[in-house]
Each structure stands twice: as structure tokens, then as C-alpha cells.
Design a protein around this motif. Structure first.
Motif, PDB file in Angstrom:
ATOM      1  N   HIS A 103       0.810  -1.202   0.000  1.00  0.00           N
ATOM      2  CA  HIS A 103       0.000   0.000   0.000  1.00  0.00           C
ATOM      3  C   HIS A 103       0.838   1.243   0.000  1.00  0.00           C
ATOM      4  O   HIS A 103       0.340   2.327   0.218  1.00  0.00           O
ATOM      5  N   ALA A 104       2.140   1.091  -0.202  1.00  0.00           N
ATOM      6  CA  ALA A 104       2.958   2.287  -0.330  1.00  0.00           C
ATOM      7  C   ALA A 104       3.844   2.202  -1.560  1.00  0.00           C
ATOM      8  O   ALA A 104       3.834   3.088  -2.401  1.00  0.00           O
ATOM      9  N   ALA A 105       4.551   1.094  -1.676  1.00  0.00           N
ATOM     10  CA  ALA A 105       5.628   1.092  -2.652  1.00  0.00           C
ATOM     11  C   ALA A 105       5.250   0.447  -3.976  1.00  0.00           C
ATOM     12  O   ALA A 105       5.701   0.897  -5.017  1.00  0.00           O
ATOM     13  N   THR A 106       4.431  -0.601  -3.949  1.00  0.00           N
ATOM     14  CA  THR A 106       4.290  -1.324  -5.213  1.00  0.00           C
ATOM     15  C   THR A 106       2.870  -1.332  -5.764  1.00  0.00           C
ATOM     16  O   THR A 106       2.600  -0.786  -6.823  1.00  0.00           O
ATOM     17  N   MET A 107       1.944  -1.949  -5.047  1.00  0.00           N
ATOM     18  CA  MET A 107       0.642  -2.189  -5.675  1.00  0.00           C
ATOM     19  C   MET A 107      -0.021  -0.888  -6.084  1.00  0.00           C
ATOM     20  O   MET A 107      -0.518  -0.763  -7.191  1.00  0.00           O
ATOM     21  N   VAL A 108      -0.038   0.083  -5.196  1.00  0.00           N
ATOM     22  CA  VAL A 108      -0.687   1.330  -5.548  1.00  0.00           C
ATOM     23  C   VAL A 108       0.063   2.005  -6.687  1.00  0.00           C
ATOM     24  O   VAL A 108      -0.523   2.755  -7.468  1.00  0.00           O
ATOM     25  N   ALA A 109       1.384   1.707  -6.761  1.00  0.00           N
ATOM     26  CA  ALA A 109       2.143   2.289  -7.851  1.00  0.00           C
ATOM     27  C   ALA A 109       1.756   1.683  -9.189  1.00  0.00           C
ATOM     28  O   ALA A 109       2.015   2.267 -10.240  1.00  0.00           O
ATOM     29  N   ALA A 110       1.117   0.504  -9.152  1.00  0.00           N
ATOM     30  CA  ALA A 110       0.775  -0.160 -10.405  1.00  0.00           C
ATOM     31  C   ALA A 110      -0.124   0.707 -11.261  1.00  0.00           C
ATOM     32  O   ALA A 110       0.014   0.743 -12.494  1.00  0.00           O
ATOM     33  N   GLY A 111      -1.062   1.396 -10.623  1.00  0.00           N
ATOM     34  CA  GLY A 111      -1.959   2.250 -11.399  1.00  0.00           C
ATOM     35  C   GLY A 111      -1.189   3.321 -12.148  1.00  0.00           C
ATOM     36  O   GLY A 111      -1.366   3.513 -13.362  1.00  0.00           O
ATOM     37  N   ILE A 112      -0.332   4.006 -11.409  1.00  0.00           N
ATOM     38  CA  ILE A 112       0.477   5.059 -12.032  1.00  0.00           C
ATOM     39  C   ILE A 112       1.334   4.454 -13.141  1.00  0.00           C
ATOM     40  O   ILE A 112       1.481   5.001 -14.236  1.00  0.00           O
ATOM     41  N   TYR A 113       1.871   3.263 -12.829  1.00  0.00           N
ATOM     42  CA  TYR A 113       2.754   2.611 -13.800  1.00  0.00           C
ATOM     43  C   TYR A 113       2.000   2.330 -15.093  1.00  0.00           C
ATOM     44  O   TYR A 113       2.520   2.518 -16.190  1.00  0.00           O
ATOM     45  N   VAL A 114       0.755   1.882 -14.970  1.00  0.00           N
ATOM     46  CA  VAL A 114       0.000   1.540 -16.167  1.00  0.00           C
ATOM     47  C   VAL A 114      -0.249   2.792 -17.006  1.00  0.00           C
ATOM     48  O   VAL A 114      -0.146   2.759 -18.234  1.00  0.00           O
ATOM     49  N   ILE A 115      -0.540   3.900 -16.347  1.00  0.00           N
ATOM     50  CA  ILE A 115      -0.724   5.134 -17.124  1.00  0.00           C
ATOM     51  C   ILE A 115       0.579   5.500 -17.834  1.00  0.00           C
ATOM     52  O   ILE A 115       0.600   5.838 -19.019  1.00  0.00           O
ATOM     53  N   ALA A 116       1.672   5.388 -17.081  1.00  0.00           N
ATOM     54  CA  ALA A 116       2.950   5.717 -17.694  1.00  0.00           C
ATOM     55  C   ALA A 116       3.231   4.806 -18.880  1.00  0.00           C
ATOM     56  O   ALA A 116       3.738   5.222 -19.921  1.00  0.00           O
ATOM     57  N   ARG A 117       2.833   3.563 -18.694  1.00  0.00           N
ATOM     58  CA  ARG A 117       3.063   2.555 -19.724  1.00  0.00           C
ATOM     59  C   ARG A 117       2.274   2.887 -20.988  1.00  0.00           C
ATOM     60  O   ARG A 117       2.764   2.776 -22.097  1.00  0.00           O
ATOM     61  N   LEU A 118       1.036   3.263 -20.778  1.00  0.00           N
ATOM     62  CA  LEU A 118       0.159   3.549 -21.913  1.00  0.00           C
ATOM     63  C   LEU A 118       0.095   5.052 -22.176  1.00  0.00           C
ATOM     64  O   LEU A 118      -0.916   5.563 -22.659  1.00  0.00           O
ATOM     65  N   TYR A 119       1.155   5.756 -21.797  1.00  0.00           N
ATOM     66  CA  TYR A 119       1.048   7.207 -21.824  1.00  0.00           C
ATOM     67  C   TYR A 119       0.672   7.756 -23.182  1.00  0.00           C
ATOM     68  O   TYR A 119      -0.171   8.666 -23.258  1.00  0.00           O
ATOM     69  N   PRO A 120       1.211   7.237 -24.283  1.00  0.00           N
ATOM     70  CA  PRO A 120       0.798   7.784 -25.601  1.00  0.00           C
ATOM     71  C   PRO A 120      -0.702   7.761 -25.788  1.00  0.00           C
ATOM     72  O   PRO A 120      -1.272   8.692 -26.371  1.00  0.00           O
ATOM     73  N   ALA A 121      -1.353   6.709 -25.292  1.00  0.00           N
ATOM     74  CA  ALA A 121      -2.803   6.645 -25.436  1.00  0.00           C
ATOM     75  C   ALA A 121      -3.468   7.760 -24.640  1.00  0.00           C
ATOM     76  O   ALA A 121      -4.416   8.410 -25.110  1.00  0.00           O
TER      77      ALA A 121
END
Lengths: 180, 676, 131, 318
Positions: B307-325
Motif C-alpha cells: 500500500h505504499a511502494a508497489t501495488m498502488v504504484a501499479a496504477g500510475i505505472y499503467v498510465i505511464a506505460r500507456l502514456y501515448p494513449a
């Protein structure tokens, strides 16, 4: 009408009449005794139809054994002596659906006789006293019909065991505690 | 390369099952062998069900009773001695360490030779759009993957001491391993559906780990709440994936991003908005954030990991991943920005008034994740990812340090601490670094990442509405100027509030007099040193950002932010200094309750969603009972009545049956005779 | 001899047996009626044996078989009847209605079909089966 | 036709005289075996007319029918008990070359079947008397008949098998002296089973006067009782005659078979009747379980053994 037909008619009348008495008499033992008469008349009919051996087997087994067994059963079930009063739901001999039974029986008779008259109105039995003795029957039984004969013995064995198991009270299913 | 990556994922995955199946046996084997060597040492295998250390929110009545146990833990450092005999922990730590090593190799390779490496292990034909079981490693994935592995390793090691006496250590370690594998799968996935698999496995692991101490009903409720809230977002996420995948004709991330220019704007906006729902659920953004503070019911290492370092970061990561979209759908970015603004300010204010240390950190997590979201919304993708990494480091540090404090103090409540500066020096210094990073003070890592986000927002606000000015360093997404300005201002304000609540928590924990009745001493060495080790990246990670132009500090933004921070911190200090024994948040007056309850959002949800749904359910029950059930029961009654009529024939009198039978036979025979 | 004589006698005998089986409530009388029906069949068999001059004497032999089977049947039937008599003190077949729907008094019937009480007589019969 | 009438008259005479003879013999033999004289006064010479006097007495007695009795069956029963024995005698040959009333092809079967009917008379009497002792006696009669009918028929079947015919005349014609040892078991079984069917001592459970007064005959008196007695002695005659015909070679003797065949037959019949009387005096009454055990545990297996022996010898000879 030949003499044979006359005699057969008489015997048939006796057989059917005593049979009717069997199913209508108000006294239990009389029913068994009328049954003897009926069977005797039938044995006579068999004799007329040249089935000599079958006739005496009929007397031996039915009159000598079956009826005695039935009488035995009547006595064991404490049948009262004398005429039993007819009446209502407490009638010990006849059940409530006597009239339905009568209707069904009459309908059965009607259908059967109609069919038989249709089918065999011109069939004549040529009676020759040759086929009913013990010898031809025995030969036929132990040559052609030997397999059914043996199967029958198995059936009798089963019936024997069944009767023993049913009537003995000291053998039965064990209950859960292991006692009889 | 892809083999390495897949091995990185597979190692914790296999370790999870191995730990679950073999952990206890290994423990037994090890302790059996250790027994003659230890001589008179008491053979207490981990299977012995001892009372678990349950750091609970409420001051437990058994605080005093736990003191001897704690002293036993703190005195001769048993956990360290016991580690070689803790089978599940050994399996988990070994596999995680190995995975970390592999992730490091991957990261190094990618760093030395930038570029995307992609590989498809197998192709699942579905009839329409094939699903590729594929992995990829680029800079982003390698960096985040390494971060995940490191945090997971730290948490695994830390847990050995923290949960030393836990009877369910086996499943705990296994689920942490499984969780790590799932997160790595999300990070390295080259296919949207594969990513979704990892995403969901994380969700279920999170459920199990939050409810680790399920004996307490509140914990299992928190687990259910977390599960349901994230599921709510996941529905949107799944539909968004389908929209993207069907629109692009492939589920491969690369393929989707390639197809973005050809997709109609409506599809893209709808898909990204749907994805945002999942992101908001996973990353705990308004309005799906309420699960995160409650999820603090889980063991503290879990809070740190998930709840601090990884799982919640997944959401941000996915946006970063699909950032062009997202870039191509400015409306979605605007929504993301507004959500971020609400989340960051609101949760920072909520953090200001919390009495529970872990809840302070939880709300700060929401706030910091909103920073990243804001950064993504204004186009500062690199800065956002940078903050993701630094946040992962310092938030893990903060949580683990908080875990040490909680273990020592035997309570979650800030009001029970005080004066721990002298008795827990290592924890104190580590936590100081963490708080500094959280506030964004130079020169620790948070300063650099936060500053670059603020700079990005300033740039976006400045250039918003002005078309065709492509000469500046970073391109800016096409979001409305008002939104950009709101984000910028909210970022600055939040820095101030962050400083205030961080200062408050820091002061209340480490300064003044000790308020709780506990024996203050340093936490077990294994925990303390893990915390200390994490302090290093928290402190120095920021300097790595100097290599990239857009991550260098900018004078204006840094100055402004520092001013706000100084203001917030000073206010908190001054309030505290008047009466160090009192909670500075008390000065907020009636607002304190509002902040403490996080603006009554849970109550609002209860009023708006839970109660109507319950009422509707009751109505449905009533309708079912009065309407449908009555119909069904009535049917039974009718058929029973009909059966009753037919039953009169069923007299049990064999003769009447026989009469009917023979009558039927006669009728049939008569029919045959007459007809034929 | 005309074939109809024995055949009609047999049909009448059979019908009388049918009436007896359906109308008599005493189990032994029912057995007797069954015997009448069997004898009707026997007469038919013998008659057809004579009519078609069966060289294998299938009719007469089958009659013998039937007689034997009838004897066995009476033996078993009487054993069953005696067992029933021993347990129930009655041989009236229409009183043996445990397999039918339990008869209720009207008040109970009005109350509804919830109370299924038909199991009791069977249980009682089981107890009476004992030693 | 005339021949048949003559034969029937002779048969009737024999049926009237032979049982009386047996009865008188029983009186005297029993008396002498018990070391007393027996009837001495009726008819002056050794009480030869004792049974005639008894008959006169029976006829003079009042004809009593109990009120609860089933009158018709009560009255019919003695006739049913007596007549079958008369009918059986029809097929029993007493000499060679047609010295028989009716030579049936299945005479053996006829004899056995009709003898079975006679038992019904006792059952009828027992039931119709409306007396619990009578009813018990009737049931004992039925049970005894059921048990002993089987070994009797099987033993008779052995003789029929040995002769290869069911005709009684044919059986006697086929008889050779070595049948005596060969069919000895069958003969004993047949005779014992026949005794049991006749309810003669020691198989007189159904009429055990110490237990159930006089069984089926308790309520009978006068002429009807006389008819039952007559039936018993007729039964003895018939049984002896059948045993003679089946197992002892009927009219065959050491000499003068064709001329004096009937004499040989009568001799053998009387000898067997003497054995019946002798057994009555010698053996105590069998208990019910002993009775059934004897039938099922001894007579049936023995008769089956005899049947097997007969079959083996027949096959060996053929």
C-alpha cells in the motif's frame, strides 16, 4: 351334439358352477370344498380330452395337496365356522368393490368368449385316445422339454427355500445389536 | 533477456508455492538439525502457535502483557538467530534476492544499451484477437521492476523479525512472494491481458494479506473493503482493456500504442477513462481511495510493500506505460488531473488530523500518488515515474520505520509515542530522512522528484492555451489552462500541508516526553538495519535524476515549494512547541474532526451507496418473499391440492388397483377385438 | 367334439376367477380364485393340445408345469398369508393398505397436508415382526 | 358288461367283508398279544359276530349333530373318508388275466390320487365339528398328510420305475422274486408312509384320545362314527393291497399262480394287515416333532435313495 359333448357340457357346468360357488359362498371351508368339486370336474374334462395323465396329476396335486394346503391355511387363520353375515365394510369375505369386480369379470368373459367364438367357430377336436398316457408324455418331457423341466426344478427349489424362510420365525434379519 | 525477465517473475511465483507446501517441513528439518547444535536451546519450531504480534489501532488492554515478549524480542536478538530455522522465510528471501539480482542485471543491461526488448513466449489463439503471453523490458519496466524487487526483499527480511512468532508465517511469506511475482508480471507484461492477470492476482493477494490477522473482524472487513473497492475499478479497467484491444486489433501493448494515432478520439477517450477507473481503484485515488487507510489493518510490512511502494504504484505505472494513449486523449488527462488535485489536497488535509501513525502514512501515500498522477496529467511523465521510484523508496522506509516504532511502543497511536529520539537513534535518523524526502527537502530524493513535477505543472500552466509553442523542452498535453493552473497551485499548497503533517508526526514521535508506558529501546536488529539500508536510496536516489534534463531542479519551483514547506513545517512546529505534550492538530478546532474522518467520505458512501443498496436489497427480499416465493409456494400448494385429489385413488388396496388394471386390459383387448 | 366347448368353459372359469380375485377380501379366497384362473388356463392348454394334435404334447406338458408352479405358488402364498396373519391378525387384503395414502379424519385433513403420519402403522408392523 | 357288473358286485362284497375281517382280527390279535381273550360271546364261537353286533349298536344310536357344526359337511365327511378307498380297490388286481375291475394305464397314479382325497374327509370332519379338539385333530391330519404324501409317492414311483409301467397289473406282471431285496427300502417307506396317512398307531397323533379326545371324530357317534371306523379298516386293506401289488408281487406265489393268484393276494394282504395290527400293539404313539422328523429326515431321503438305486439297476440291466 355328440355324447362326448353332452358329458363335457355337464362337466363344464359342474366346474363353472362350483367355481361360482367358490367365489360367492359365505363359508370359507365350503369354498375350498367347492374348489375340490370344480377341480374334480376339470379332471373329468381332461379325461374327456384324452389327457389321462394330466387328469390324475390334477387330482393328485390339486385335490390331494393344494386343497389340503388351503384348508390348512384356513384353519390356521382361524376362520369362523358357519355362514358369515353379509354386510357393509365389515364383511369378512367380500370387499367393497364387488360390483366393479363383477363388471370387470363380465367384461372379461364377454371379450374372451367373443374372441374365441370368432376365432374357433369351426374348429373340431378329433379325439383319439392315444396321446394322454404317461409314456408319450414322459418321452416328450425328457427329450424335448428337458430344459424347462430342469428350470422348473430350480424354481421349485427357490419356492421351497422361500416358503421355509417365510414361515420360520426363528430366522430373520439380524437387527443392529446383533440379536435375532 | 526475456528469459531473464521471465525467470525474475517465475522465481517468486514458484517460491510462493514452494513456501506454502514445503515451508513448514523445511522449518522442522532445520530445527531438528539445529537442536543438537543449540544444546539446551529451547526447540520452538515456528509451528508452535504463539500469540501473534498484532499492532492494532486501538490501545489494546494487553499492552503491559506484551512487554515481556517485546523485551524478549528486543533483548537477545532472537529473530536473527531464528532466521536460519525459519523455512518459509528462507525460501522467500532466497528467491526474492535472486529475483532482485536478475532484475538488477536486466536494469543494467537496459541502462547500458537503452531500447525495448520484447519477446513472446506463446500465443493463445482465441478466434478473434489473439492473446500473446509476452514480456518486455524497457527502461521504465526495468527501473520499476528493480524497485519492486528491492522493496520486496527489504520487506521479506524485515518481516522475519516483525512476524517472528506468527503461526501463519508460511502463508504470509508465500503470499508476499506471489504478490511480488504478480507485480513483476504487471511491470514486465507486454500484453494487456497478461498485465490484467498480474493486476488481479495482486488484488487477491492484497485481500489475503490485509486480512492476515483475520481473527479480528475489523481486519477481515478491511480486506473485503479493499477487495471490493479495487474490484469496482477493475471492472472499468477490464472493459477499457477490451476497448483498446478490440480497437487496435491486438492486446500487445506495443501494438496498441502503435495503433493509437489511427484510433478514433471517442474510443480512445472512453477507453482511457475506463482505464482511469481501474487506476483510481488500484492507486487509491479519489473517489475510490477509501480502502487504503483501512487496509492499514494488515501487518506493517504489508502496508509498506503493497500500500505504499508497489501495488498502488501499479496504477500510475499503467498510465505511464500507456502514456501515448492518454496523451492522445486530453479529456482523460484533465479528469486525471482533477482527480489528482482532489486526492492530494484532501488526503493531505486528512493526514494532518490522523491520530494513527499508519493512517497518516496511508493518507500521505494517497497524496503522493496524486502527485504522480498530477505529473502525468501535465505531461511530466519522466518526473512522475521518477517520483514513483523515489516514493517507493522513502515510503517503504517510512512504513518500515513506523513498524519498528509500533513494535516498540506496542501501539499505532501517535499520542502514545514521544521522546523516542534518544532510545531509537537509528530509526530516528532513518525516519528523518524519510520525512525529509516526503516533504521534499533538499538534498534527499523527494526534493528532486517533487520539484520536477511542480516544474512540469508550472510549465503546463504557463503554456496552456498557447498553441504551437513547441520550442520548450517538454511537450505539454492539450489540457485546459484552468486545470493546469489548479494542478500547479494544488501541488504547491500540498507541499505546505505535507510539511505540516510530516513535521507533526515527526515531532510527536521522537520529541518531547514519552507518553505511553512501554520500555523504549531499539527495535530488533534485523528490522533496524533494513530500515537503515532503505534510508540510503531514500537519501541519494534524487541525484540520479540529475542525469536527465527534465529532472534537474528549477529555481523558481524549488524556491516556491521550499517556501511552502517551510511555512507548513514552521506552523506545525510552533503549534507543537506551545505544549509538546499535546497534539498540534487539536488547534484545528472543529476542522480536526472533519479531517480526521477524511471529509466524511466513508459516511457519504454509506449514505449514498450502502444504505440505498441495503434498502433495495431489503425491498428485493420482501418482493421475493411476498411475490416470487408466494408464487412458488402457491404452486406447491396447488400441486399438493391437485395431488390430494389424485391421492384418493392411492388407497393402498391392492384389489382396487388390480380391478383398474384388469379393466384397462379388458378395454384394450376389446378395442383390439373391435378394431381388428 | 367342437372346440368351443372347452374354450368357453375355460373362458367362463377364468372370468369367475377374475371376479373372485377382485371381489374377495380374504387372502385365502383370493388364492383359490387364482387357482381357478390357472385351471382355466390349463383347460385351454389341454384343449389346444388336443385340437392341434401336438406331437410334442406341448399343451399337456405345459399344463403339468403349470400345476407344479401352482403348487409352489400356493405354498409360498400361504406362507405369506400366514406371516401376514401372524403380524396383523387379519387376512383381509383390503385392510393391508400401509402402502397407500394414510387415511385421516376430516379435521386433520382440513389442517393441511403437512403432517405425514403414514409411517406409524408400518413401524408398528415392524415391531410385531420381532421374535 | 355283465362281467363288469359281476366284478363290481364282487368288489362291493369284498369291501363289505374284508375290513370287518381285519377289524375282527385286530380285536382278537390285540387281545391275545395283551394276554387276554378279546370278544368271546357274540356269535358263540370266539365272538365272530362281534363287529356285526357293534354295527347293529351303531345303527341304533341317536344321530347327533352338534348345533354349532357345519351340518352338511359334518354329514358328508364320513362318506368322503370312506368312498375313495372303495374306488381305489377298483384298480387293484387280485389275480392274473383281468382279475381286476378296471385296468387303468395309469392305475398307480389313480390309486395315489384317490387315496389323497380320502384325507380330506378327516379334515372336513375336524373342521365341521366346531370343536377345538376336532379342529386340532383336523390340522394334524393335514400336516401329517403333507409330510407323508411325498415319500409315499416317491416309493411308489420307484416300483413304477422298476416295472416300467404305471399300470398296477403291469407292475405285478413285471415283478420278480429278486425285487424283494431290490425294492426293500421302497417297500418299507411306502408301508410306513401309508400307515401314517391312515393315522394308524403309532402315527395316530390326530386322533390321540389322551390329548384331543378323539381328534376329528370327537363329535361323531352312531353310524357316522362306524363309517369312519370302516374307512380306517378299509384303508388298512387298501394299503396292504397296494403294498402287496407294488412290492410283494401281488398274485405271484411259489405255485399255482394262474389258478390261485387271488388267494396269494389275499394271503399277502392279510399278512400285511396283521403287521399293521402288530405295530399298533408294539409301538407307542409318536410325538408331533418325531413324526415330522421321521418323514423328512428318514423317509424322504430313503425313498430318494431307493429311487436312485432303482434307476441305477434299471440302467445297468438295460
Amino acid at each position: 351334439m355328440t355324447a362326448q359333448e353332452v358329458v363335457f357340457t355337464l362337466l363344464g357346468a359342474v366346474a363353472v358352477g362350483s367355481a361360482i360357488l367358490v367365489v360367492t359362498t359365505r363359508q370359507l371351508v365350503h369354498a375350498a370344498l367347492w374348489l375340490v368339486v370344480s377341480f374334480g370336474a376339470l379332471a373329468g374334462a381332461y379325461l374327456l380330452l384324452t389327457a389321462e395323465f394330466v387328469a390324475w396329476v390334477q387330482v393328485l396335486i390339486y385335490v390331494g395337496a393344494v386343497v389340503v394346503l388351503l384348508l390348512f391355511g384356513i384353519m390356521l387363520t382361524r376362520a369362523p365356522i358357519g355362514r358369515m353375515p353379509r354386510g357393509g365394510p365389515d364383511d369378512p369375505l367380500d370387499s367393497g368393490n364387488r360390483w366393479a369386480a363383477l363388471a370387470v369379470a363380465l367384461a372379461t368373459a364377454g371379450v374372451l368368449i367373443t374372441t374365441l367364438v370368432h376365432g374357433f367357430s369351426d374348429a373340431v377336436i378329433d379325439l383319439k385316445a392315444e396321446g394322454g398316457g404317461a409314456e408319450p408324455l414322459g418321452a416328450s418331457l425328457f427329450r424335448t422339454w428337458v430344459l424347462p423341466f430342469e428350470v422348473l426344478s430350480v424354481l421349485l427349489l427357490a419356492a421351497l427355500i422361500g416358503a421355509i424362510v417365510l414361515s420360520r420365525t426363528d430366522i430373520g434379519p439380524r437387527d443392529r445389536e446383533g440379536r435375532r | 533477456m526475456i528469459a531473464l525477465v521471465s525467470l525474475t517473475i517465475a522465481l517468486p511465483f514458484c517460491a510462493a508455492f514452494a513456501g506454502m507446501l514445503l515451508g513448514r517441513r523445511l522449518s522442522r528439518t532445520l530445527s531438528a538439525r539445529a537442536l543438537p547444535a543449540a544444546g539446551s536451546a529451547a526447540p520452538d519450531a515456528p509451528t508452535t502457535p504463539l500469540p501473534a504480534v498484532v499492532p492494532d489501532a486501538a490501545p489494546a488492554p494487553g499492552d503491559e502483557a506484551r512487554v515481556p515478549e517485546l523485551s524478549r524480542l528486543a533483548g537477545p536478538d532472537l529473530a536473527l538467530r531464528r532466521l536460519p530455522r525459519n523455512g518459509p522465510a528462507l525460501i522467500a528471501i532466497a528467491s526474492t534476492a535472486l529475483a532482485t539480482l536478475l532484475a538488477l542485471i536486466v536494469a543494467t543491461t537496459v541502462w547500458l544499451d537503452p531500447g525495448t526488448r520484447e519477446g513472446t513466449l506463446t500465443l493463445v489463439p482465441t478466434g478473434t484477437v489473439d492473446i500473446a503471453i509476452g514480456l518486455q523490458a524497457d527502461g521504465l519496466a526495468a527501473l520499476v521492476g528493480l524497485m519492486v524487487c528491492l522493496v520486496a526483499l527489504a520487506v521479506q527480511i524485515y518481516s522475519v523479525a516483525y512476524l517472528a512468532e506468527d503461526p501463519r508465517y508460511c502463508s504470509y511469506a508465500a503470499f508476499v512472494s506471489l504478490f511480488t511475482a504478480a507485480m513483476l508480471l504487471v511491470v514486465y507484461a507486454a500484453d494487456l491481458l497478461l498485465l490484467y492477470v498480474g493486476w488481479e492476482v495482486m488484488g487477491i493477494c492484497s485481500y489475503f494479506l490485509i486480512g492476515h490477522h483475520w481473527e479480528d473482524r475489523a481486519n477481515s472487513r478491511a480486506a473485503v473493503k479493499a477487495f471490493l473497492m479495487t474490484r469496482l475499478g477493475d471492472v472499468g479497467f477490464l472493459i477499457g482493456i477490451f476497448a483498446l484491444g478490440i480497437g487496435a486489433g491486438t492486446f500487445s501493448i506495443g501494438g496498441v500504442l502503435d495503433a493509437v494515432p489511427d484510433l478514433p478520439a471517442g474510443t480512445l477517450t472512453a477507453a482511457t477513462l475506463l482505464l482511469l477507473a481501474g487506476v483510481a481503484g488500484k492507486s487509491a485515488q479519489f473517489p475510490l481511495h477509501t480502502w487504503l487507510p483501512d487496509a492499514m489493518a494488515g501487518p506493517t510490512p504489508i502496508s509498506a510493500l503493497i500500500h505504499a511502494a508497489t501495488m498502488v504504484a501499479a496504477g500510475i505505472y499503467v498510465i505511464a506505460r500507456l502514456y501515448p494513449a492518454f496523451w492522445a486523449a486530453p479529456a482523460s488527462l484533465t479528469v486525471l488531473g482533477i482527480v489528482a488535485v482532489i486526492s492530494m489536497v484532501g488526503s493531505a488535509l486528512a493526514a494532518l488530523a490522523q491520530t494513527d501513525l499508519k493512517r497518516v502514512l496511508a493518507y500521505s501515500t494517497i497524496s503522493q500518488l496524486a502527485y504522480m498522477a498530477a505529473g502525468l496529467a501535465v505531461g511530466a511523465q519522466t518526473a512522475a515515474v521518477f517520483h514513483l521510484v523515489t516514493h517507493g523508496a522513502f515510503k517503504a522506509l517510512l512504513f518500515l520505520a513506523a513498524g519498528s516504532v509500533i513494535l516498540v511502543a506496542g501501539s499505532n497511536l501517535l499520542g502514545r509515542y514521544g521522546g523516542l529520539r534518544r532510545t531509537m537513534p537509528i530509526t530516528f535518523w532513518a525516519m528523518t530522512v524519510g520525512y525529509a524526502a516526503l516533504i521534499g527537502l533538499p538534498p534527499v530524493s523527494g526534493f528532486f522528484s517533487k520539484d520536477s513535477i511542480i516544474e512540469g505543472a508550472r510549465h503546463a500552466a504557463a503554456t496552456a492555451g498557447r498553441e504551437g509553442t513547441g520550442d520548450t523542452a517538454a511537450a505539454v498535453p492539450d489540457i485546459p489552462g484552468g486545470a493546469a493552473w489548479a494542478i500547479y497551485i494544488a501541488l504547491l499548497v500540498t507541499v505546505g500541508i505535507t510539511a505540516a503533517y510530516a513535521m507533526r508526526a515527526w515531532l510527536m514521535t521522537f520529541f518531547g516526553e514519552q507518553r505511553g508506558s512501554f520500555q523504549a529501546r531499539e527495535a530488533p536488529a534485523l528490522m533496524t538495519w533494513t530500515v537503515a539500508a532503505l534510508a540510503v536510496p531514500s537519501a541519494v536516489l534524487g541525484f540520479f535524476g540529475l542525469g536527465a534534463a527534465e529532472l534537474r531542479p528549477h529555481l523558481v519551483s524549488a524556491g516556491l515549494a521550499l517556501l511552502w514547506a517551510a511555512g507548513g513545517g514552521a506552523a506545525a512546529y510552533l503549534l507543537w512547541n506551545r505544549d509538546p505534550a499535546r497534539d498540534p492538530a487539536d488547534r484545528l478546532g472543529p476542522l480536526r474532526t472533519v479531517f480526521d474522518r477524511a471529509f466524511y467520505l466513508d459516511e457519504l458512501y454509506a449514505a449514498l451507496v450502502v444504505r440505498p443498496v441495503r434498502a433495495a436489497a431489503r425491498a428485493v427480499v420482501v418482493a421475493d418473499r411476498r411475490g416470487l416465493d408466494a408464487l412458488v409456494v402457491g404452486t406447491a400448494g396447488w400441486s399438493r391440492r391437485a395431488g390430494g385429489a389424485l391421492r384418493r385413488i392411492q388407497t393402498g388396496n391392492a384389489q382396487s388397483y388390480l380391478t383398474g388394471l384388469l379393466a384397462g386390459v379388458v378395454v384394450i383387448a376389446a378395442g383390439v377385438v373391435i378394431l381388428l | 367334439m367342437h372346440a368351443l366347448y372347452p374354450l368357453v368353459v375355460s373362458a367362463l372359469l377364468f372370468s369367475v376367477g377374475v371376479y373372485g380375485v377382485l371381489a374377495r377380501r380374504n387372502a385365502i379366497l383370493m388364492l383359490m380364485s387364482v387357482e381357478l384362473m390357472l385351471n382355466a388356463v390349463n383347460l385351454n392348454l389341454v384343449a389346444f393340445d388336443a385340437l392341434w394334435r401336438d406331437r410334442l404334447h406341448g399343451g399337456q406338458l405345459l399344463t403339468l408345469f403349470t400345476i407344479v408352479i401352482a403348487a409352489a405358488e400356493v405354498g409360498l402364498g400361504l406362507a405369506i398369508v400366514l406371516l401376514v396373519f401372524r403380524n396383523r391378525k387379519t387376512v383381509e387384503v383390503d385392510r393391508l393398505t400401509e402402502l397407500g395414502e394414510a387415511r385421516r379424519d376430516p379435521a386433520e385433513a382440513r389442517r393441511g397436508a403437512d403432517a405425514e403420519t403414514s409411517a406409524e402403522p408400518v413401524a408398528a408392523a415392524r415391531e410385531g415382526d420381532g421374535p | 358288461m355283465l362281467e363288469l357288473v359281476v366284478k363290481l358286485v364282487l368288489l362291493a362284497a369284498a369291501f363289505a367283508v374284508l375290513p370287518l375281517l381285519v377289524g375282527q382280527t385286530e380285536h382278537k390279535v390285540m387281545a391275545h398279544m395283551q394276554a387276554r381273550l378279546g370278544p368271546m360271546y357274540a356269535g358263540a364261537f370266539h365272538g365272530w359276530a362281534q363287529l356285526v353286533a357293534d354295527g347293529v349298536k351303531f345303527v341304533q344310536k341317536e344321530d347327533v349333530v352338534p348345533r354349532a357344526a357345519d351340518r352338511r359337511i359334518f354329514k358328508l365327511a364320513p362318506a368322503v373318508a370312506l368312498v375313495p378307498y372303495l374306488i381305489v380297490l377298483v384298480v387293484v388286481p387280485i389275480g392274473p388275466d383281468g382279475q381286476v375291475v378296471l385296468d387303468l394305464r395309469v392305475g398307480l397314479f389313480f390309486a395315489l390320487a384317490v387315496m389323497g382325497v380320502g384325507v380330506i374327509g378327516a379334515i372336513m370332519a375336524g373342521w365341521a365339528s366346531a370343536n377345538k379338539y376336532a379342529l386340532l385333530g383336523g390340522m394334524r391330519v393335514a400336516a401329517q398328510l403333507m409330510s407323508y404324501e411325498l415319500p409315499m409317492v416317491l416309493a411308489a414311483a420307484s416300483a413304477a420305475m422298476a416295472a416300467g409301467t404305471l399300470s398296477l397289473t403291469g407292475i405285478v406282471e413285471e415283478w420278480r422274486w429278486w425285487w424283494l431285496p431290490w425294492q426293500a427300502i421302497g417297500a418299507v417307506v411306502f408301508f410306513v408312509a401309508g400307515l401314517a396317512e391312515l393315522r394308524r398307531p403309532p402315527f395316530d397323533m390326530p386322533v390321540a384320545d389322551s390329548e384331543i379326545v378323539f381328534g376329528p371324530y370327537t363329535e361323531y357317534g352312531g353310524l357316522r362314527f362306524a363309517l369312519f371306523l370302516l374307512a380306517e379298516y378299509a384303508g388298512i386293506v387298501v394299503l396292504s393291497a397296494l403294498t402287496t401289488v407294488l412290492f410283494l408281487g401281488g398274485w405271484k406265489g411259489p405255485f399255482l399262480e394262474t389258478e390261485l393268484g387271488w388267494l396269494w393276494t389275499l394271503l399277502k394282504v392279510f399278512a400285511l394287515s396283521f403287521v399293521v395290527i402288530w405295530l399298533r400293539v408294539s409301538y407307542p404313539r409318536l410325538r408331533e416333532d418325531q413324526l415330522q422328523r421321521l418323514a423328512w429326515a428318514w423317509l424322504v431321503p430313503l425313498s430318494l435313495l431307493q429311487l436312485a438305486l432303482t434307476g441305477v439297476v434299471k440302467v445297468a440291466m438295460a
